[in-house]
Design an enzyme around this catalytic site. Sequence first.
Site, PDB file in Angstrom:
ATOM      1  N   CYS A  50       0.827  -1.210   0.000  1.00 56.03           N
ATOM      2  CA  CYS A  50       0.000   0.000   0.000  1.00 56.03           C
ATOM      3  C   CYS A  50       0.860   1.259   0.000  1.00 56.03           C
ATOM      4  O   CYS A  50       0.401   2.334  -0.394  1.00 56.03           O
ATOM      5  CB  CYS A  50      -0.945  -0.003   1.201  1.00 56.03           C
ATOM      6  SG  CYS A  50      -0.103  -0.122   2.789  1.00 56.03           S
ATOM      7  N   HIS A  97      19.288   0.455  -1.454  1.00 58.14           N
ATOM      8  CA  HIS A  97      17.866   0.762  -1.307  1.00 58.14           C
ATOM      9  C   HIS A  97      17.082  -0.478  -0.891  1.00 58.14           C
ATOM     10  O   HIS A  97      16.249  -0.408   0.018  1.00 58.14           O
ATOM     11  CB  HIS A  97      17.307   1.325  -2.615  1.00 58.14           C
ATOM     12  CG  HIS A  97      15.852   1.692  -2.531  1.00 58.14           C
ATOM     13  ND1 HIS A  97      15.401   2.794  -1.842  1.00 58.14           N
ATOM     14  CD2 HIS A  97      14.740   1.077  -3.016  1.00 58.14           C
ATOM     15  CE1 HIS A  97      14.083   2.851  -1.908  1.00 58.14           C
ATOM     16  NE2 HIS A  97      13.655   1.817  -2.613  1.00 58.14           N
TER      17      HIS A  97
END
Length: 418
Positions: A50, A97
């Site tokens: 989400c 990352h």
Amino acid sequence: MSLLAIGINHNTASVELREKVAFGPEKLPEALKQLGENPLVNGSVVVSTCNRTEIYCDVRNGTKTKVIDWLSQFHQVSPEDLKPSLYIHEEQAAIRHLMRVSCGLDSLVLGEPQILGQVKQAYSDSRDHKAVDSAMEKLFQKAFSVAKRVRTETDIGGNAVSVAYAACTLAKHIFESLEQSTVLMVGAGETIELVAKHLAGNGCTKMIVANRTKERAMPLAEQFGAEVIGLPEIPEHLARADIVISSTASPLPIIGKGMVESALKARRFQPMLLVDIAVPRDIESQVGELNDAYLYSVDDLQSIVDSNIEQRKVEAIQAEAIVSEESAAFMSWMRSLQAVDSIREYRQSANEIREDLLNKSLQSLAAGADAEKVLLELSNKLTNKLIHAPTRALQSAAEHGEPAKLATIRQSLGLDNS
């Protein structure tokens, strides 16, 4: 092999845009199939939650524009709307990352553990669809081990940073074990559901859900094996509760001082913890005046949460250092693979030269040529063949005024070894 990470998250894109580029279960198989059919993409993993959508790829150089175009076309979002919200990481930045994401360092709630499970699921889905190559395999396995190291060596996930979690942590501090404690939860909304999940995760099995309508509370109660009562029934059940956690939308208090006082008498003054998460309050503030009642308001919990967030930020400094160290080490390993390929090619070339000249020499000997002359010719030709390419490289570096390159070649040839 070149690593690429492209994505958007809660920091760069609105909810509306994140919804448009999300890969739901119905879209993921086709997405992985299309990425796999691209000859420039060797392997890929799609992480979609989400709060983020990210594509990790093992690609050939110069492929990032094509991956961005594909993402835009797949979701039918114009490049003009998508590109301002995209971030692009390559090579070590992509490695770092992914490690930060897996450790919860890039999450909306710093240090939250759920993201690691989501990344593992994304990796598993990609493997199931045959989209993971050896580079992606190594990268994600390394990211998982780094996340484990961060959890082991830091306390980044050890402090409550939600009000619901803080309420359960508080209960654990006051009661030695939640397994033997009875918890009365007042309300049946999202906050109470989250509280119930935390309680169940800590071994609590004795739960009572009190709600204005019992029907509304039934799904929650069934999920956790809890008993359901109506709000008017609270006085007769309150004495059973060691812990009361309340979160309703009631405009007036539901639990008063007199009600708690009666419950304490029935409990023979065994202590009660009452946690009021509601605004306005569900529990009268005067309850806190009772000797064996320990009342905490949402403001008390928020101060705990704020303190813990600051503590997580301190722990995050060490976590970031671990990620920097591990991403650099993984990048070094990747570069070493390039050296392995170069060494293999160099050895193969040298062996081909040796075998060619050796076969010619053997043929000469078989034809009756002088052995000493054949050996001398073999040694001269072998030397000349092997030093031809390095000699040309030295000449080129010198002619083009490239002293750094010249020094590197000299060092590789062992000419500057003391």
